[in-house]
Design an enzyme around this catalytic site. Structure first.
Site, PDB file in Angstrom:
ATOM      1  N   PRO A  45      50.502  38.578  17.019  1.00  0.00           N
ATOM      2  CA  PRO A  45      49.727  38.036  15.898  1.00  0.00           C
ATOM      3  C   PRO A  45      49.386  36.564  16.118  1.00  0.00           C
ATOM      4  O   PRO A  45      50.138  35.844  16.781  1.00  0.00           O
ATOM      5  CB  PRO A  45      50.654  38.214  14.690  1.00  0.00           C
ATOM      6  CG  PRO A  45      52.013  38.440  15.233  1.00  0.00           C
ATOM      7  CD  PRO A  45      51.877  38.955  16.628  1.00  0.00           C
ATOM      8  N   ASP A  46      48.237  36.130  15.541  1.00  0.00           N
ATOM      9  CA  ASP A  46      47.957  34.689  15.632  1.00  0.00           C
ATOM     10  C   ASP A  46      48.708  34.023  14.488  1.00  0.00           C
ATOM     11  O   ASP A  46      49.614  34.628  13.893  1.00  0.00           O
ATOM     12  CB  ASP A  46      46.441  34.436  15.627  1.00  0.00           C
ATOM     13  CG  ASP A  46      45.799  34.735  14.283  1.00  0.00           C
ATOM     14  OD1 ASP A  46      44.559  34.712  14.200  1.00  0.00           O
ATOM     15  OD2 ASP A  46      46.542  35.002  13.315  1.00  0.00           O
ATOM     16  N   PHE A  47      48.379  32.775  14.185  1.00  0.00           N
ATOM     17  CA  PHE A  47      49.166  32.047  13.174  1.00  0.00           C
ATOM     18  C   PHE A  47      48.512  32.065  11.809  1.00  0.00           C
ATOM     19  O   PHE A  47      49.192  32.273  10.797  1.00  0.00           O
ATOM     20  CB  PHE A  47      49.352  30.586  13.632  1.00  0.00           C
ATOM     21  CG  PHE A  47      50.201  30.478  14.862  1.00  0.00           C
ATOM     22  CD1 PHE A  47      49.630  30.446  16.125  1.00  0.00           C
ATOM     23  CD2 PHE A  47      51.597  30.458  14.756  1.00  0.00           C
ATOM     24  CE1 PHE A  47      50.427  30.370  17.267  1.00  0.00           C
ATOM     25  CE2 PHE A  47      52.394  30.384  15.893  1.00  0.00           C
ATOM     26  CZ  PHE A  47      51.806  30.348  17.144  1.00  0.00           C
ATOM     27  N   ARG A  48      47.157  31.842  11.811  1.00  0.00           N
ATOM     28  CA  ARG A  48      46.535  31.528  10.516  1.00  0.00           C
ATOM     29  C   ARG A  48      45.573  32.590   9.977  1.00  0.00           C
ATOM     30  O   ARG A  48      44.982  32.381   8.929  1.00  0.00           O
ATOM     31  CB  ARG A  48      45.827  30.169  10.621  1.00  0.00           C
ATOM     32  CG  ARG A  48      46.824  29.025  10.860  1.00  0.00           C
ATOM     33  CD  ARG A  48      46.176  27.677  11.104  1.00  0.00           C
ATOM     34  NE  ARG A  48      47.205  26.654  11.304  1.00  0.00           N
ATOM     35  CZ  ARG A  48      47.848  26.463  12.457  1.00  0.00           C
ATOM     36  NH1 ARG A  48      47.548  27.222  13.519  1.00  0.00           N
ATOM     37  NH2 ARG A  48      48.799  25.559  12.574  1.00  0.00           N
ATOM     38  N   ASN A 119      48.913  28.580  23.697  1.00  0.00           N
ATOM     39  CA  ASN A 119      49.768  29.748  23.569  1.00  0.00           C
ATOM     40  C   ASN A 119      51.068  29.588  24.352  1.00  0.00           C
ATOM     41  O   ASN A 119      51.116  28.907  25.376  1.00  0.00           O
ATOM     42  CB  ASN A 119      49.021  31.002  24.039  1.00  0.00           C
ATOM     43  CG  ASN A 119      47.802  31.278  23.174  1.00  0.00           C
ATOM     44  OD1 ASN A 119      47.678  30.732  22.075  1.00  0.00           O
ATOM     45  ND2 ASN A 119      46.883  32.082  23.682  1.00  0.00           N
ATOM     46  N   ASP A 121      52.826  32.439  25.116  1.00  0.00           N
ATOM     47  CA  ASP A 121      53.120  33.813  25.535  1.00  0.00           C
ATOM     48  C   ASP A 121      53.034  34.015  27.054  1.00  0.00           C
ATOM     49  O   ASP A 121      53.334  35.088  27.564  1.00  0.00           O
ATOM     50  CB  ASP A 121      52.192  34.802  24.805  1.00  0.00           C
ATOM     51  CG  ASP A 121      50.709  34.464  24.992  1.00  0.00           C
ATOM     52  OD1 ASP A 121      49.919  34.692  24.048  1.00  0.00           O
ATOM     53  OD2 ASP A 121      50.336  33.970  26.080  1.00  0.00           O
ATOM     54  N   HIS A 138      51.365  23.358  24.445  1.00  0.00           N
ATOM     55  CA  HIS A 138      52.457  23.465  23.472  1.00  0.00           C
ATOM     56  C   HIS A 138      53.701  24.040  24.117  1.00  0.00           C
ATOM     57  O   HIS A 138      54.550  24.627  23.444  1.00  0.00           O
ATOM     58  CB  HIS A 138      52.003  24.314  22.272  1.00  0.00           C
ATOM     59  CG  HIS A 138      50.930  23.626  21.474  1.00  0.00           C
ATOM     60  ND1 HIS A 138      50.226  24.235  20.462  1.00  0.00           N
ATOM     61  CD2 HIS A 138      50.426  22.372  21.566  1.00  0.00           C
ATOM     62  CE1 HIS A 138      49.344  23.374  19.953  1.00  0.00           C
ATOM     63  NE2 HIS A 138      49.442  22.241  20.619  1.00  0.00           N
TER      64      HIS A 138
HETATM   65  N1  APR Z   1      38.848  37.357  18.659  1.00  0.00           N
HETATM   66  C1  APR Z   1      38.315  36.128  18.417  1.00  0.00           C
HETATM   67  N2  APR Z   1      38.910  35.215  17.615  1.00  0.00           N
HETATM   68  C2  APR Z   1      40.097  35.564  17.051  1.00  0.00           C
HETATM   69  C3  APR Z   1      40.712  36.820  17.264  1.00  0.00           C
HETATM   70  C4  APR Z   1      40.029  37.731  18.115  1.00  0.00           C
HETATM   71  N3  APR Z   1      40.544  38.942  18.386  1.00  0.00           N
HETATM   72  N4  APR Z   1      41.878  36.847  16.555  1.00  0.00           N
HETATM   73  C5  APR Z   1      41.985  35.658  15.918  1.00  0.00           C
HETATM   74  N5  APR Z   1      40.908  34.892  16.207  1.00  0.00           N
HETATM   75  C6  APR Z   1      40.635  33.519  15.781  1.00  0.00           C
HETATM   76  C7  APR Z   1      40.954  33.248  14.334  1.00  0.00           C
HETATM   77  O1  APR Z   1      39.800  33.495  13.535  1.00  0.00           O
HETATM   78  C8  APR Z   1      41.277  31.755  14.367  1.00  0.00           C
HETATM   79  O2  APR Z   1      40.080  30.975  14.331  1.00  0.00           O
HETATM   80  O3  APR Z   1      41.509  32.700  16.532  1.00  0.00           O
HETATM   81  C9  APR Z   1      41.910  31.587  15.745  1.00  0.00           C
HETATM   82  C10 APR Z   1      43.432  31.569  15.692  1.00  0.00           C
HETATM   83  O4  APR Z   1      43.807  30.391  15.039  1.00  0.00           O
HETATM   84  P1  APR Z   1      45.366  30.096  14.774  1.00  0.00           P
HETATM   85  O5  APR Z   1      46.005  31.314  14.211  1.00  0.00           O
HETATM   86  O6  APR Z   1      45.423  28.805  13.994  1.00  0.00           O
HETATM   87  O7  APR Z   1      45.984  29.881  16.227  1.00  0.00           O
HETATM   88  P2  APR Z   1      45.885  28.574  17.100  1.00  0.00           P
HETATM   89  O8  APR Z   1      44.545  27.908  16.938  1.00  0.00           O
HETATM   90  O9  APR Z   1      46.277  28.958  18.484  1.00  0.00           O
HETATM   91  O10 APR Z   1      47.046  27.638  16.459  1.00  0.00           O
HETATM   92  C11 APR Z   1      47.253  26.387  17.065  1.00  0.00           C
HETATM   93  O11 APR Z   1      49.175  26.003  15.656  1.00  0.00           O
HETATM   94  O12 APR Z   1      51.132  26.778  14.750  1.00  0.00           O
HETATM   95  C12 APR Z   1      50.608  25.993  15.741  1.00  0.00           C
HETATM   96  O13 APR Z   1      51.589  25.521  17.805  1.00  0.00           O
HETATM   97  C13 APR Z   1      50.979  26.560  17.078  1.00  0.00           C
HETATM   98  O14 APR Z   1      49.663  26.672  19.092  1.00  0.00           O
HETATM   99  C14 APR Z   1      49.642  26.936  17.702  1.00  0.00           C
HETATM  100  C15 APR Z   1      48.686  25.994  16.984  1.00  0.00           C
END
Ligand code: APR
Length: 280
Positions: A45-48, A119, A121, A138
């Site tokens: 899963p992503d974060f936000r 990332n 991972d 990170h």
């Molecule tokens: N395809 C394209 N975009 C995607 C997909 C996908 N399958 N899934 C998610 N996204 C987009 C989301 O819309 C969002 O804009 O990827 C982005 C993910 O954002 P975050 O969840 O904030 O992740 P990230 O930007 O890596 O967070 C940055 O925050 O918590 C800290 O240290 C942690 O490295 C992390 C940093």
């Protein structure tokens, strides 16, 4: 660089323009900047993202606020939520996505200047991107050490600790401080490798930003370091940061695996990319 037609949200015409720019040999120093969005299709899963993001699902750990799980001062008081999460995030259980393979393909073709990732991972490494081409801004789970005396902690002991969810402590009897993977927590500084390489976007002739909300500094500043004459491509579900504010910006909005396939197809690389990913 030749003027890339202004962006269109459908990504159609402009994908073609970017592909032509690369095919014409005008992109030899590509910087890629990525975040959790490129690993969601791998099952991480992503974060936000609302509902599916990690921060929306940490309520069960009754944290004072979601990001506390990666906050160094909170970790010192209560390391357990992080270790519960580490069990889910620990590398080795996931397969790289075709987006990771696209970055590897850029490297194979000698076009990748540097890949900056947020990332932890290690899927870029797993996809075969050479280590010297990757900046893990990170940190990652690759190494772990004591938060008090900084002495390194053995990887096999860490794997055991995460598996049993048994919070590891420093092996030095006089210390016994908490052990933490060398992931950059909120409140910690980024590795020297980030600061030593953050000038590279200014030398790039193409910038590709993928799967990140561009909300966390200083990483989020990287796309802004590209010179005005460098086309910047965003492959992301949503428009983020300053992407789209420059005439040469190209927004390919939607799933990054689909966006990468569309760009690879326009480049005539799709079969090669699918074959590369299949063997990953
Ligand atoms: N395809 C394209 N975009 C995607 C997909 C996908 N399958 N899934 C998610 N996204 C987009 C989301 O819309 C969002 O804009 O990827 C982005 C993910 O954002 P975050 O969840 O904030 O992740 P990230 O930007 O890596 O967070 C940055 O925050 O918590 C800290 O240290 C942690 O490295 C992390 C940093």
């Amino acid at each position: 660089a030749e003027h890339v037609p202004p962006r269109t949200l459908d990504g159609g015409r402009t994908v073609e323009a970017i592909a032509k720019y690369i095919r014409d040999g005008k992109a030899k120093k590509i910087v890629v900047m990525s975040g959790a969005g490129i690993s969601t299709s791998a099952g991480i899963p992503d974060f936000r993202s609302p509902n599916t993001g990690l921060y929306a699902n940490l309520a069960r750990l009754n944290l004072p606020y979601a990001e506390a799980v990666f906050d160094i001062s909170y970790f010192r008081t209560n390391p357990l939520p992080f270790y519960i999460l580490a069990q889910e995030l620990y590398p080795g259980r996931y397969r790289p996505t075709i987006t990771h393979s696209f970055i590897k393909l850029l490297s194979d073709k000698g076009l990748l200047l540097k890949h900056f990732t947020q990332n932890i991972d290690c899927l870029e490494r797993q996809a075969g991107v050479p280590g010297e081409k990757i900046v893990e801004a990170h940190g990652s789970f690759a190494r772990q050490s004591c938060v008090v005396c900084k002495s390194p902690y053995p990887a096999d002991r860490m794997l055991e600790a995460v598996r049993k969810m048994d919070v590891p402590h420093c092996l030095r009897p006089e210390c016994e401080g908490l052990v933490k993977p060398e992931i950059v927590f909120f409140g910690e500084s980024l590795p020297d490798e980030f600061h030593d390489n953050k000038h590279l976007p200014s030398e790039a002739d193409l910038c590709i930003v993928m799967g990140t909300s561009l909300t966390v500094q200083p990483f989020a500043s990287l796309p802004g370091f590209c010179s005005e004459s460098t086309p910047r491509v965003l492959i992301n579900l949503e428009q983020v940061g300053s992407m789209g504010s420059r005439p040469d910006d190209v927004l390919i909005l939607g799933d990054c695996d689909a966006g990468v396939r569309r760009l690879a197809s326009a480049l005539g690389w799709l079969d090669e990319l699918e074959a590369l990913w299949k063997e990953t």
